[in-house]
Structures are given as structure tokens and as C-alpha cells.
Design a protein around this motif. Structure first.
Motif, PDB file in Angstrom:
ATOM      1  N   ASN A  60       0.828  -1.208   0.000  1.00  0.00           N
ATOM      2  CA  ASN A  60       0.000   0.000   0.000  1.00  0.00           C
ATOM      3  C   ASN A  60       0.863   1.259   0.000  1.00  0.00           C
ATOM      4  OD1 ASN A  60      -2.341  -1.494  -0.013  1.00  0.00           O
ATOM      5  ND2 ASN A  60      -2.721  -1.306   2.177  1.00  0.00           N
ATOM      6  N   ALA A  61       1.927   1.244   0.798  1.00  0.00           N
ATOM      7  CA  ALA A  61       2.818   2.410   0.857  1.00  0.00           C
ATOM      8  C   ALA A  61       3.484   2.653  -0.485  1.00  0.00           C
ATOM      9  CB  ALA A  61       3.870   2.206   1.949  1.00  0.00           C
ATOM     10  N   ILE A  62       3.916   1.593  -1.134  1.00  0.00           N
ATOM     11  CA  ILE A  62       4.578   1.737  -2.437  1.00  0.00           C
ATOM     12  C   ILE A  62       3.599   2.256  -3.480  1.00  0.00           C
ATOM     13  CG2 ILE A  62       5.718   0.473  -4.306  1.00  0.00           C
ATOM     14  CD1 ILE A  62       6.811  -1.420  -2.105  1.00  0.00           C
ATOM     15  N   ILE A  63       2.368   1.775  -3.443  1.00  0.00           N
ATOM     16  CA  ILE A  63       1.348   2.251  -4.386  1.00  0.00           C
ATOM     17  C   ILE A  63       1.101   3.743  -4.197  1.00  0.00           C
ATOM     18  CG2 ILE A  63      -1.119   2.133  -4.933  1.00  0.00           C
ATOM     19  CD1 ILE A  63      -0.899  -0.927  -4.445  1.00  0.00           C
ATOM     20  N   VAL A  64       1.055   4.193  -2.947  1.00  0.00           N
ATOM     21  CA  VAL A  64       0.835   5.618  -2.677  1.00  0.00           C
ATOM     22  C   VAL A  64       1.992   6.446  -3.208  1.00  0.00           C
ATOM     23  CG1 VAL A  64       0.694   7.366  -0.854  1.00  0.00           C
ATOM     24  CG2 VAL A  64      -0.679   5.285  -0.691  1.00  0.00           C
ATOM     25  N   ARG A  65       3.221   6.057  -2.875  1.00  0.00           N
ATOM     26  CA  ARG A  65       4.359   6.886  -3.290  1.00  0.00           C
ATOM     27  C   ARG A  65       4.588   6.812  -4.795  1.00  0.00           C
ATOM     28  NH1 ARG A  65       8.365   2.761  -0.247  1.00  0.00           N
ATOM     29  NH2 ARG A  65       9.377   1.781  -2.056  1.00  0.00           N
ATOM     30  N   ALA A  66       4.329   5.661  -5.396  1.00  0.00           N
ATOM     31  CA  ALA A  66       4.469   5.561  -6.854  1.00  0.00           C
ATOM     32  C   ALA A  66       3.442   6.442  -7.547  1.00  0.00           C
ATOM     33  CB  ALA A  66       4.322   4.112  -7.306  1.00  0.00           C
ATOM     34  N   GLY A  67       2.238   6.532  -6.982  1.00  0.00           N
ATOM     35  CA  GLY A  67       1.208   7.393  -7.562  1.00  0.00           C
ATOM     36  C   GLY A  67       1.605   8.849  -7.539  1.00  0.00           C
ATOM     37  N   GLU A  68       2.214   9.296  -6.440  1.00  0.00           N
ATOM     38  CA  GLU A  68       2.644  10.691  -6.345  1.00  0.00           C
ATOM     39  C   GLU A  68       3.814  10.969  -7.300  1.00  0.00           C
ATOM     40  OE1 GLU A  68       3.173  12.197  -2.427  1.00  0.00           O
ATOM     41  OE2 GLU A  68       1.243  11.451  -1.705  1.00  0.00           O
ATOM     42  N   LYS A  69       4.739  10.008  -7.389  1.00  0.00           N
ATOM     43  CA  LYS A  69       5.863  10.187  -8.313  1.00  0.00           C
ATOM     44  C   LYS A  69       5.379  10.261  -9.753  1.00  0.00           C
ATOM     45  CE  LYS A  69       8.933   7.503  -5.319  1.00  0.00           C
ATOM     46  NZ  LYS A  69       9.640   6.225  -5.174  1.00  0.00           N
ATOM     47  N   ARG A  70       4.416   9.421 -10.081  1.00  0.00           N
ATOM     48  CA  ARG A  70       3.888   9.408 -11.459  1.00  0.00           C
ATOM     49  C   ARG A  70       3.334  10.779 -11.831  1.00  0.00           C
ATOM     50  NH1 ARG A  70      -1.194   8.594 -13.337  1.00  0.00           N
ATOM     51  NH2 ARG A  70      -1.921   7.997 -11.259  1.00  0.00           N
ATOM     52  N   ILE A  71       2.620  11.399 -10.928  1.00  0.00           N
ATOM     53  CA  ILE A  71       2.041  12.720 -11.201  1.00  0.00           C
ATOM     54  C   ILE A  71       3.145  13.760 -11.398  1.00  0.00           C
ATOM     55  CG2 ILE A  71       0.626  14.577 -10.244  1.00  0.00           C
ATOM     56  CD1 ILE A  71      -0.976  12.400  -8.772  1.00  0.00           C
ATOM     57  N   LEU A  72       4.150  13.721 -10.532  1.00  0.00           N
ATOM     58  CA  LEU A  72       5.252  14.676 -10.646  1.00  0.00           C
ATOM     59  C   LEU A  72       6.009  14.495 -11.957  1.00  0.00           C
ATOM     60  CD1 LEU A  72       6.580  14.542  -6.980  1.00  0.00           C
ATOM     61  CD2 LEU A  72       5.637  16.565  -8.125  1.00  0.00           C
ATOM     62  N   LEU A  73       6.263  13.246 -12.316  1.00  0.00           N
ATOM     63  CA  LEU A  73       6.992  12.982 -13.560  1.00  0.00           C
ATOM     64  C   LEU A  73       6.190  13.427 -14.776  1.00  0.00           C
ATOM     65  CD1 LEU A  73       8.449   9.484 -12.648  1.00  0.00           C
ATOM     66  CD2 LEU A  73       9.776  11.567 -13.080  1.00  0.00           C
ATOM     67  N   GLU A  74       4.882  13.190 -14.760  1.00  0.00           N
ATOM     68  CA  GLU A  74       4.038  13.616 -15.877  1.00  0.00           C
ATOM     69  C   GLU A  74       4.001  15.135 -15.981  1.00  0.00           C
ATOM     70  OE1 GLU A  74       2.432  11.972 -18.325  1.00  0.00           O
ATOM     71  OE2 GLU A  74       3.543  10.213 -17.627  1.00  0.00           O
ATOM     72  N   MET A  75       3.916  15.809 -14.835  1.00  0.00           N
ATOM     73  CA  MET A  75       3.886  17.269 -14.869  1.00  0.00           C
ATOM     74  C   MET A  75       5.225  17.833 -15.309  1.00  0.00           C
ATOM     75  SD  MET A  75       1.928  19.825 -14.717  1.00  0.00           S
ATOM     76  CE  MET A  75       0.486  18.916 -14.149  1.00  0.00           C
ATOM     77  N   LEU A  76       6.313  17.203 -14.918  1.00  0.00           N
ATOM     78  CA  LEU A  76       7.633  17.645 -15.385  1.00  0.00           C
ATOM     79  C   LEU A  76       7.745  17.516 -16.902  1.00  0.00           C
ATOM     80  CD1 LEU A  76       9.972  16.232 -12.595  1.00  0.00           C
ATOM     81  CD2 LEU A  76       9.831  18.631 -13.326  1.00  0.00           C
ATOM     82  N   LYS A  77       7.168  16.461 -17.468  1.00  0.00           N
ATOM     83  CA  LYS A  77       7.168  16.294 -18.925  1.00  0.00           C
ATOM     84  C   LYS A  77       6.376  17.421 -19.586  1.00  0.00           C
ATOM     85  CE  LYS A  77       7.529  11.225 -19.015  1.00  0.00           C
ATOM     86  NZ  LYS A  77       6.793   9.971 -19.347  1.00  0.00           N
ATOM     87  N   LYS A  78       5.244  17.791 -18.994  1.00  0.00           N
ATOM     88  CA  LYS A  78       4.421  18.860 -19.561  1.00  0.00           C
ATOM     89  C   LYS A  78       5.157  20.193 -19.511  1.00  0.00           C
ATOM     90  CE  LYS A  78       0.215  16.425 -18.242  1.00  0.00           C
ATOM     91  NZ  LYS A  78      -0.838  16.259 -17.243  1.00  0.00           N
ATOM     92  N   VAL A  79       5.844  20.436 -18.396  1.00  0.00           N
ATOM     93  CA  VAL A  79       6.632  21.666 -18.292  1.00  0.00           C
ATOM     94  C   VAL A  79       7.754  21.660 -19.333  1.00  0.00           C
ATOM     95  CG1 VAL A  79       8.182  23.007 -16.818  1.00  0.00           C
ATOM     96  CG2 VAL A  79       6.101  22.005 -15.856  1.00  0.00           C
ATOM     97  N   GLY A  80       8.398  20.510 -19.481  1.00  0.00           N
ATOM     98  CA  GLY A  80       9.477  20.391 -20.468  1.00  0.00           C
ATOM     99  C   GLY A  80       8.994  20.644 -21.878  1.00  0.00           C
ATOM    100  N   ARG A  81       7.826  20.129 -22.210  1.00  0.00           N
ATOM    101  CA  ARG A  81       7.280  20.360 -23.561  1.00  0.00           C
ATOM    102  C   ARG A  81       7.013  21.836 -23.794  1.00  0.00           C
ATOM    103  NH1 ARG A  81       4.653  15.206 -22.721  1.00  0.00           N
ATOM    104  NH2 ARG A  81       2.824  16.209 -21.822  1.00  0.00           N
ATOM    105  N   LEU A  82       6.520  22.522 -22.754  1.00  0.00           N
ATOM    106  CA  LEU A  82       6.284  23.961 -22.898  1.00  0.00           C
ATOM    107  C   LEU A  82       7.601  24.714 -23.065  1.00  0.00           C
ATOM    108  CD1 LEU A  82       3.467  24.603 -20.254  1.00  0.00           C
ATOM    109  CD2 LEU A  82       3.274  24.845 -22.735  1.00  0.00           C
ATOM    110  N   GLN A  83       8.609  24.302 -22.305  1.00  0.00           N
ATOM    111  CA  GLN A  83       9.909  24.972 -22.411  1.00  0.00           C
ATOM    112  C   GLN A  83      10.547  24.781 -23.778  1.00  0.00           C
ATOM    113  OE1 GLN A  83      11.827  23.184 -18.914  1.00  0.00           O
ATOM    114  NE2 GLN A  83      11.955  25.227 -18.009  1.00  0.00           N
ATOM    115  N   ASN A  84      10.247  23.670 -24.407  1.00  0.00           N
ATOM    116  CA  ASN A  84      10.877  23.352 -25.699  1.00  0.00           C
ATOM    117  C   ASN A  84       9.952  23.572 -26.892  1.00  0.00           C
ATOM    118  OD1 ASN A  84      13.313  22.470 -24.468  1.00  0.00           O
ATOM    119  ND2 ASN A  84      12.324  20.541 -23.939  1.00  0.00           N
TER     120      ASN A  84
END
Length: 487
Positions: free
Chosen positions: A439-463
Motif C-alpha cells: 500500500n505504501a509503495i502504491i501511494v508513493r508511486a502514484g505521487e511520483k507518477r504525477i510529478l513525472l508527468e507534470m515535469l514532462k508537460k513543463v518540459g514540452r512547454l519549455q521546448n
């Protein structure tokens, strides 16, 4: 559990036992099941208001005295309700709620009861800061213990080591955290009719929304305590039979409605015989599901992979403040930033930026906040005079700087996790993983997934082409001319 329905009926409750039954579900505990096909709009059971357990319905407050109750601050938060439940439990058969309390769980898988080693698995998530075990124990020792010792006629000395221990306090608090509802006084000035108070809570307003499972004061981080204490603690109630229903993201098929004298559980869609009857806790993220109820929801996600569509990640505003201070742009001082933060809190009320799993773009609040931090002194004076926050859009003047701060802030938040998302996925593939770890891993993986996806969106805007053009202009480079095609 076999005695719950007979007790409920003996106390004036009404149950459609032809359609509604109780069953134990693997991995979920007890829940409600449809014994026959049930149409939409069908009343499954009715709970008399007099059968709800709250500080209003329990006789303890009157026996203790309202002035003394206030002296020990039992009217603040949920300490008073916990004490009422402990007192009723100590009365055993003399309490009309004896059978009900006996049916409630005494063991929980929530982080409140995890060991230090188990909690390390949640490092970096928003769960850890919201468990509030120290705050809960402070309430116990500073409010409940002095109150109990002041009235040996109500709290018998021979009962103290059994019914009024810290362990029982935590158990009662966890029962409230996972099962209570907000049941307001009936307003006779309103038109007659049913009013919804079901567990359809907005995930962003779980502490304030009328009618749902509640957060326990003392098991929250201090940021929410003012909001909790400003509400009427007497509205928080245990609702027998209603709290037996389980919940799962997007599965709710019943909802609680209240009327002047009773609360009714009504189906909101047809339910087939043998199916579980679900209420809803709101579309909560796994971090909140784990903290309150000790479980997580996992689904196949539209973009691939598995997780909870309602997941969010919280980024404290001070992450971005510290970034801006570290580069000291345009002469922005710590004092000026404090003023800007005060304006932000006055206008938005949030000191945490929330990013949701389904956000297609950078959250507007995040853009507005970072733009506020980056305002030039002149623009800040104008904003301060108008008491107005910057618009949540990237402009030619500050868009590049805003994106850069957002990217660095998200990366800092991601770096708080000690492991990578790939490492989490590898661990989840192990079949013998303990449930708490999973359960703990599922929670932290879910938060990481959101951060990584948002970082990709920011990167696309920057480029993006438009952004690259802005970069060249800021660098003083000449824009490349389009070549004419030869004929």
C-alpha cells in the motif's frame, strides 16, 4: 456482527432485510450486499436521529456539565466525542449502543498504528505529515485524562485501565476517522423534503463538505485544525448501519439522505443481486484512503499503468519560495516575499499547491503563485494596491522564468522520495510483499507518477517553438528567416 441488524431494529431502525444484507468481503471486511435485484431510488434502511451517536445524543455531556466540558476543552475538535464513545463502551449492557460499539473494528491498518520502520515506506508522501499521532496523544493527556480524573463518579477508577487507556483513545479516534458523518441539526425553516448528506465528498474539501466521513481533530496536521475547530463538533456523529457500507472509487450506488427524524440510505442506481452496495468517501486519492481507512484503490489508468485516477500530489508553497529566494531575482527580498505570501493566503487560502493525476495542463494556481513570487517590485506594488493575484497564464515577459521555477520546484519535490518509480514498480512485482509495504509503495508511486508527468508537460512547454523563439529574442539572436522555395 450477527446481532447488528436485530439490535438496530430493536432501537427503532428500519431495514429492508429482503433486499439488504451484510457480508464479509475478502480484503475489505464487512460490508453490505444486495440479496435481490434492487431498483434505483429504493430505501435500504432508515436510521433514527436518536440512534446516531454524538456529543448531542450521548448523556455524558449533560451529566458532566457543559461548563466543565468547556473547561477541559472537550467541545473543541473530537476529543469530546471520543470520550463519549469510551464512556458508552464502559457502560457495557447499560448503553443502548453496546451492540453497535461491539460491532465496530478494533484493529486498523492505517498509518496511525504502523511501526517506525513501516512508516519509512511512506517517506516523501503527503501522508506522513498528516498522521498527527503526537497531536492526538496531546489531546488525550491534556483534555481527556484530566476530565476523567475530575469525575470518579462518572469514570469509575476501576475502569480507567480498561476503558480509558491511550490505546482505546486511538481506537475510538480511528473509528471516527473512518466511519463518522456530519449530521447537522434539522433546520425547520427549510422546505420539507430529503436533503443529501451522503459521503459524496469533494476530495479537495474533505474536512468542510457537509455529510461525509470526517477527519479527526488531533489526527490532522495543524494546518487544518482552525477550520475543524470553527465547526460545530456536535454535528459529527456515528451513524449505525450507514457506516457498514464500503466504498471504492467510482463504484458508489447508494447515498445517505437526511430528514427531520431519520437518515435514509437510498440506492442511486440499480443494483444486481449479489453485488456489493457501495457508498462513497468522495473520489479520494490513495494517500487519503490509506491514512483514513487503511486501504488503496488500484485501477488500469487511461494513459497506461495502474493507480488511482483520484490521486494527487501536494507541493508545499515554501518549496517555490525557497527557490526564488535562492536566486534573489530582481531584488526580491525575504520581507517582500512574506508580504506576497500573505496576499496569496488572503486571496486563495492555500499554502499547498495540489497537482491532480488528471491535470492536462499546469494547474492555474501554481502558475499564479509563481508569477506572484517573480513580480518585479513595480508590478508587486500595483498588485498590492489592487489586492489582486496575477492571472494564471504564462506571458511573454515572465513565462520562461515561471516555467523554470516550476520545473525546479517539482524536481525538488520528486527528490524527497528516496527511491525511483522504476524501483517501486520492481518491488510491486514481488508476490510476497507485505500488505502495508504494498500500500505504501502504491501511494508513493502514484505521487511520483504525477510529478513525472507534470515535469514532462513543463518540459514540452519549455521546448515548444514559441518558447524557443522567446529564448532567442531574450538572448538577442536574430530570428531565422524562412527559406524561399526554388522553382
Amino acid at each position: 456482527m450477527d446481532q447488528l441488524i436485530p439490535w438496530f431494529v430493536s432501537q427503532g431502525g428500519i431495514v429492508d432485510t429482503e433486499h439488504f444484507g451484510l457480508a464479509e468481503f475478502p480484503g475489505q471486511g464487512w460490508g453490505a450486499v444486495a440479496l435481490k435485484n434492487i431498483p434505483e431510488g429504493h430505501v435500504l434502511f432508515s436510521t433514527p436521529r436518536t440512534l446516531t451517536l454524538s456529543t448531542r445524543s450521548c448523556a455524558l455531556l449533560d451529566l458532566f456539565g457543559s461548563n466543565s466540558w468547556a473547561t477541559f476543552h472537550l467541545h473543541e475538535g473530537w476529543a469530546g466525542l471520543i470520550l463519549c464513545m469510551m464512556w458508552e463502551e464502559s457502560r457495557v449492557q447499560d448503553s443502548k449502543w453496546f451492540q453497535y460499539l461491539a460491532s465496530l473494528p478494533s484493529q486498523f491498518e492505517t498509518p496511525m498504528f504502523w511501526s517506525g520502520e513501516e512508516l519509512e515506506e511512506l517517506h516523501g508522501t503527503s501522508v506522513v505529515g498528516k498522521i498527527g499521532k503526537i497531536e492526538a496523544e496531546n489531546d488525550y493527556y491534556n483534555k481527556v485524562v484530566p476530565a476523567v480524573k475530575s469525575r470518579p463518579d462518572l469514570f469509575l477508577p476501576e475502569h480507567l485501565d480498561r476503558w480509558y487507556t491511550l490505546e482505546r483513545y486511538h481506537i475510538m479516534g480511528s473509528r471516527i476517522l473512518s466511519r463518522s458523518f456530519q449530521v447537522e441539526r434539522w433546520d425547520t425553516s427549510e422546505d420539507e423534503g430529503a436533503h443529501p448528506v451522503g459521503m459524496d465528498i469533494d476530495s479537495a474539501q474533505t474536512s468542510e463538505q457537509v455529510g461525509g466521513h470526517r477527519d479527526q481533530v488531533g489526527e490532522e496536521d495543524n494546518e487544518d485544525s482552525d477550520d475543524e475547530d470553527s465547526e460545530d463538533a456536535g454535528d459529527v456523529a456515528m451513524v449505525p448501519m450507514a457506516d457498514i457500507l464500503n466504498a471504492r472509487y467510482g463504484c458508489n450506488n447508494a447515498r445517505l439522505f437526511y430528514e427531520q427524524l431519520e437518515l435514509k440510505m437510498v440506492t442511486t442506481k440499480p443494483i444486481a443481486a449479489g453485488d456489493q452496495i457501495w457508498n462513497t468517501y468522495g473520489e479520494l486519492p490513495n494517500s487519503e484512503l490509506l491514512r483514513r481507512y487503511g486501504h488503496v484503490d488500484v485501477f488500469d489508468l487511461p494513459g497506461g499503468g495502474q493507480g488511482n485516477p483520484g490521486d494527487v500530489v501536494e507541493v508545499p508553497a515554501n518549496v517555490f519560495v525557497s527557490l526564488v529566494l535562492s536566486v534573489d531575482p530582481k531584488g526580491v527580498s525575504a520581507e517582500t516575499l512574506r508580504e506576497r505570501i500573505d496576499l496569496w493566503l488572503e486571496e486563495s487560502g492555500d499554502d499547498t499547491l495540489v497537482i491532480e493525476a488528471e491535470d492536462a495542463e499546469i494547474p492555474p494556481a501554481l502558475i499564479s503563485f509563481v508569477r506572484l513570487l517573480l513580480l518585479t517590485p513595480g508590478d508587486w506594488e500595483k498588485a498590492k494596491e489592487k489586492q489582486k493575484l496575477p492571472k494564471p497564464k504564462l506571458t511573454e515577459e515572465d513565462g520562461l522564468a515561471v516555467l523554470d521555477v516550476i520545473k525546479q520546484g517539482l524536481q525538488r519535490r520528486l527528490d524527497e522520495f528516496p527511491s525511483s518509480i522504476e524501483a517501486d514498480w520492481a518491488l510491486l512485482s514481488k508476490p510476497d510483499l507485505p500488505p502495508k509495504n504494498r500500500n505504501a509503495i502504491i501511494v508513493r508511486a502514484g505521487e511520483k507518477r504525477i510529478l513525472l508527468e507534470m515535469l514532462k508537460k513543463v518540459g514540452r512547454l519549455q521546448n515548444s517553438p514559441a518558447t524557443e523563439s522567446k529564448k532567442r529574442k531574450q538572448a538577442g539572436q536574430v530570428e531565422p528567416q524562412a527559406k524561399k522555395s526554388k522553382r
